[in-house]
Scaffold this motif. Sequence first.
Motif, PDB file in Angstrom:
ATOM      1  N   VAL A 311       0.833  -1.209   0.000  1.00  0.00           N
ATOM      2  CA  VAL A 311       0.000   0.000   0.000  1.00  0.00           C
ATOM      3  C   VAL A 311       0.866   1.257   0.000  1.00  0.00           C
ATOM      4  CG1 VAL A 311      -1.507   1.351   1.505  1.00  0.00           C
ATOM      5  CG2 VAL A 311      -2.086  -1.014   0.997  1.00  0.00           C
ATOM      6  N   LEU A 312       1.913   1.283   0.812  1.00  0.00           N
ATOM      7  CA  LEU A 312       2.781   2.468   0.874  1.00  0.00           C
ATOM      8  C   LEU A 312       3.520   2.697  -0.444  1.00  0.00           C
ATOM      9  CD1 LEU A 312       4.302   2.241   4.467  1.00  0.00           C
ATOM     10  CD2 LEU A 312       2.677   3.931   3.599  1.00  0.00           C
ATOM     11  N   THR A 313       4.057   1.635  -1.021  1.00  0.00           N
ATOM     12  CA  THR A 313       4.795   1.763  -2.281  1.00  0.00           C
ATOM     13  C   THR A 313       3.897   2.290  -3.385  1.00  0.00           C
ATOM     14  OG1 THR A 313       6.231  -0.084  -1.653  1.00  0.00           O
ATOM     15  CG2 THR A 313       6.181   0.526  -3.982  1.00  0.00           C
ATOM     16  N   LEU A 314       2.706   1.721  -3.506  1.00  0.00           N
ATOM     17  CA  LEU A 314       1.779   2.149  -4.546  1.00  0.00           C
ATOM     18  C   LEU A 314       1.314   3.584  -4.313  1.00  0.00           C
ATOM     19  CD1 LEU A 314       0.236   1.256  -7.072  1.00  0.00           C
ATOM     20  CD2 LEU A 314      -1.584   0.401  -5.567  1.00  0.00           C
ATOM     21  N   SER A 315       1.079   3.959  -3.062  1.00  0.00           N
ATOM     22  CA  SER A 315       0.615   5.315  -2.743  1.00  0.00           C
ATOM     23  C   SER A 315       1.634   6.371  -3.144  1.00  0.00           C
ATOM     24  CB  SER A 315       0.328   5.423  -1.241  1.00  0.00           C
ATOM     25  OG  SER A 315      -0.702   4.554  -0.855  1.00  0.00           O
ATOM     26  N   VAL A 316       2.890   6.118  -2.834  1.00  0.00           N
ATOM     27  CA  VAL A 316       3.942   7.083  -3.192  1.00  0.00           C
ATOM     28  C   VAL A 316       4.055   7.213  -4.709  1.00  0.00           C
ATOM     29  CG1 VAL A 316       6.427   7.518  -3.101  1.00  0.00           C
ATOM     30  CG2 VAL A 316       5.218   6.724  -1.052  1.00  0.00           C
ATOM     31  N   ALA A 317       3.954   6.093  -5.417  1.00  0.00           N
ATOM     32  CA  ALA A 317       4.028   6.137  -6.884  1.00  0.00           C
ATOM     33  C   ALA A 317       2.862   6.935  -7.474  1.00  0.00           C
ATOM     34  CB  ALA A 317       4.030   4.710  -7.444  1.00  0.00           C
ATOM     35  N   ILE A 318       1.673   6.764  -6.922  1.00  0.00           N
ATOM     36  CA  ILE A 318       0.497   7.491  -7.421  1.00  0.00           C
ATOM     37  C   ILE A 318       0.653   8.986  -7.169  1.00  0.00           C
ATOM     38  CG2 ILE A 318      -1.971   7.882  -7.023  1.00  0.00           C
ATOM     39  CD1 ILE A 318      -2.201   4.847  -6.503  1.00  0.00           C
ATOM     40  N   TYR A 319       1.131   9.355  -5.979  1.00  0.00           N
ATOM     41  CA  TYR A 319       1.295  10.779  -5.687  1.00  0.00           C
ATOM     42  C   TYR A 319       2.329  11.405  -6.618  1.00  0.00           C
ATOM     43  CZ  TYR A 319       1.951  15.146  -3.228  1.00  0.00           C
ATOM     44  OH  TYR A 319       2.030  16.487  -2.932  1.00  0.00           O
ATOM     45  N   ALA A 320       3.409  10.696  -6.874  1.00  0.00           N
ATOM     46  CA  ALA A 320       4.424  11.216  -7.801  1.00  0.00           C
ATOM     47  C   ALA A 320       3.831  11.429  -9.188  1.00  0.00           C
ATOM     48  CB  ALA A 320       5.604  10.248  -7.867  1.00  0.00           C
ATOM     49  N   LEU A 321       2.976  10.523  -9.623  1.00  0.00           N
ATOM     50  CA  LEU A 321       2.333  10.666 -10.926  1.00  0.00           C
ATOM     51  C   LEU A 321       1.503  11.937 -11.000  1.00  0.00           C
ATOM     52  CD1 LEU A 321       1.464   9.475 -13.700  1.00  0.00           C
ATOM     53  CD2 LEU A 321      -0.397   8.325 -12.474  1.00  0.00           C
ATOM     54  N   PHE A 322       0.723  12.205  -9.948  1.00  0.00           N
ATOM     55  CA  PHE A 322      -0.123  13.400  -9.966  1.00  0.00           C
ATOM     56  C   PHE A 322       0.692  14.683  -9.849  1.00  0.00           C
ATOM     57  CE2 PHE A 322      -3.790  10.617  -8.449  1.00  0.00           C
ATOM     58  CZ  PHE A 322      -4.401  10.641  -9.703  1.00  0.00           C
ATOM     59  N   ILE A 323       1.822  14.622  -9.166  1.00  0.00           N
ATOM     60  CA  ILE A 323       2.670  15.815  -9.047  1.00  0.00           C
ATOM     61  C   ILE A 323       3.235  16.209 -10.414  1.00  0.00           C
ATOM     62  CG2 ILE A 323       4.935  16.574  -8.241  1.00  0.00           C
ATOM     63  CD1 ILE A 323       2.865  16.996  -6.169  1.00  0.00           C
ATOM     64  N   LEU A 349      -5.152  18.736  -6.534  1.00  0.00           N
ATOM     65  CA  LEU A 349      -4.445  17.465  -6.707  1.00  0.00           C
ATOM     66  C   LEU A 349      -3.170  17.420  -5.871  1.00  0.00           C
ATOM     67  CD1 LEU A 349      -4.600  16.548 -10.517  1.00  0.00           C
ATOM     68  CD2 LEU A 349      -5.649  15.325  -8.617  1.00  0.00           C
ATOM     69  N   ARG A 350      -2.412  18.495  -5.921  1.00  0.00           N
ATOM     70  CA  ARG A 350      -1.114  18.504  -5.234  1.00  0.00           C
ATOM     71  C   ARG A 350      -1.269  18.421  -3.714  1.00  0.00           C
ATOM     72  NH1 ARG A 350       0.098  22.160  -9.566  1.00  0.00           N
ATOM     73  NH2 ARG A 350      -0.625  23.919  -8.302  1.00  0.00           N
ATOM     74  N   LEU A 351      -2.283  19.075  -3.156  1.00  0.00           N
ATOM     75  CA  LEU A 351      -2.452  19.106  -1.708  1.00  0.00           C
ATOM     76  C   LEU A 351      -3.303  17.946  -1.192  1.00  0.00           C
ATOM     77  CD1 LEU A 351      -3.038  22.951  -1.199  1.00  0.00           C
ATOM     78  CD2 LEU A 351      -0.947  21.647  -0.758  1.00  0.00           C
ATOM     79  N   TYR A 352      -4.397  17.680  -1.841  1.00  0.00           N
ATOM     80  CA  TYR A 352      -5.351  16.663  -1.397  1.00  0.00           C
ATOM     81  C   TYR A 352      -4.717  15.273  -1.366  1.00  0.00           C
ATOM     82  CZ  TYR A 352     -10.111  14.672  -1.021  1.00  0.00           C
ATOM     83  OH  TYR A 352     -11.256  14.036  -0.603  1.00  0.00           O
ATOM     84  N   PHE A 353      -3.900  14.985  -2.392  1.00  0.00           N
ATOM     85  CA  PHE A 353      -3.340  13.644  -2.513  1.00  0.00           C
ATOM     86  C   PHE A 353      -2.114  13.411  -1.633  1.00  0.00           C
ATOM     87  CE2 PHE A 353      -6.217  13.378  -6.023  1.00  0.00           C
ATOM     88  CZ  PHE A 353      -6.526  12.024  -6.094  1.00  0.00           C
ATOM     89  N   LEU A 354      -1.724  14.398  -0.848  1.00  0.00           N
ATOM     90  CA  LEU A 354      -0.732  14.149   0.198  1.00  0.00           C
ATOM     91  C   LEU A 354      -1.226  13.084   1.173  1.00  0.00           C
ATOM     92  CD1 LEU A 354       0.376  17.797   1.075  1.00  0.00           C
ATOM     93  CD2 LEU A 354       1.897  15.990   0.229  1.00  0.00           C
ATOM     94  N   ALA A 355      -2.540  12.911   1.231  1.00  0.00           N
ATOM     95  CA  ALA A 355      -3.148  11.980   2.191  1.00  0.00           C
ATOM     96  C   ALA A 355      -3.034  10.519   1.781  1.00  0.00           C
ATOM     97  CB  ALA A 355      -4.625  12.332   2.371  1.00  0.00           C
ATOM     98  N   ILE A 356      -2.733  10.231   0.510  1.00  0.00           N
ATOM     99  CA  ILE A 356      -2.883   8.871   0.007  1.00  0.00           C
ATOM    100  C   ILE A 356      -2.046   7.829   0.775  1.00  0.00           C
ATOM    101  CG2 ILE A 356      -2.585   7.396  -2.013  1.00  0.00           C
ATOM    102  CD1 ILE A 356      -5.059   9.223  -2.013  1.00  0.00           C
TER     103      ILE A 356
END
Length: 436
Positions: A311-323, A349-356
């Motif tokens: 979950v952590l690995t995928l979350s960081v990858a998703i946030y990087a994509l949106f950034i 997108l940049r702020l909200y997805f910090l939560a992922i």
Amino acid sequence: MKHAFREFARYASLNALGMLGFSCYILADTFFIAQGLGADGLTALNLAIPIYSLVHGCGLMLGMGGATRYSICRGQRDNDGASAAFVSSVYPAVLLAIIFVSAGLFFPTPLASLLGADAQVLTMTATYLRVILLFSPAFLLNDILVCFVRNDGSPRLSMTAMLAGSFSNIILDYVFIFPCQMGIFGAVLATGLAPCISLVVLSFHRKHAGFGLRRCSVTPSLIGRMLALGLPSLVTELSSGIVILVFNFIILGLCGNTGVAAYGVVANLSLVVIALLTGIAQGVQPLLSHAYGRNAQSDIRQLMRYLIVTVLTLSVAIYALFIFCDTPVVAAFNSAQDAALQSIAEDGLRLYFLAIPVAGCNIALSFFFTSIGRALPAHCISLLRGLVLIVPMAFALSALFALTGVWLTFPVTELLVTVCGVVLYWRSMRTTKPVR
């Protein structure tokens, strides 16, 4: 150990793909409505989504609660209890279907007004609500069967059914909105037909045939225990709808319909990401419940390590994509090239997805407690995320920082809940004995 990882990867990946496809019901609507109906259509859709979340959440509550009990009973070789778990899920579904269908027949317009629709988008919002509620029996039954088929040893068929429904929704969205020119009614009709197609696929399940509508002992206390186990799934799903409802109210006062349309893009992308993370955690539930039924604590710990790291690995990858891709992502839903909508949504997108990343951990912990039959800590995590913290936090942060505060509400809340969830997890792992 390798066998445990293979099982984890199989169940988690198949269910994650299925949930990803299932979540695309609304994302497909968002894309095609944005292209065909513009900002007003996006606003109407976003105002109606909390009701969709309610229907889907009720289905997940019944499905996850019943399927969890089913897996625990199978781990304990209690065949009668396993059969009763399915029947006990169907009874409440019938009652909920009657309530939802009645609301769709008689109250769609007052409900649309209650959700914040003004005269400009009232008709479109009411139309979406009416059709979603009339198709609620299909959504409820589909959610239940997806969970039971997966827990009966057929995660691949469960995934196939969810993907079949999602792909049919995408195709029908295009056909109904553009060639048929059916507007928002076409979009929601496509969404309503999708679970019907998924149910056709699920009807081919024959793996263990461990559940069905059979004569068995069903008691109110059994239904109550199953609803308690499934309640975190309802709250997790419903929390998205509650957040959208509260944020709509706040953003309407700050930025009007354009702000709500921009938030609709962020919220619907968030629903897809949360569904993906939920799918991973939900997919591991049968393995956790079965291990718990066998009192295999080392297996439970190993599965949780796999789950958290994934979950952590995928979350960081998703946030990087949106950034790095925020501009083209938002532009795909901004057919009118509205500069204000584009700017608001990119900031969101940049702020909200910090939560992922932390949201993913909270989802994993909630499903862990559900899987081992510990309803109370699962409720604590789900209620803190969905109601207790996030609603007052939204009003407080928006009052202090305006729209920036709205976007930061989600990450701040999830971070606070993670601290609570980790404490509950470590306390729980000291004693994990099966409850019969």
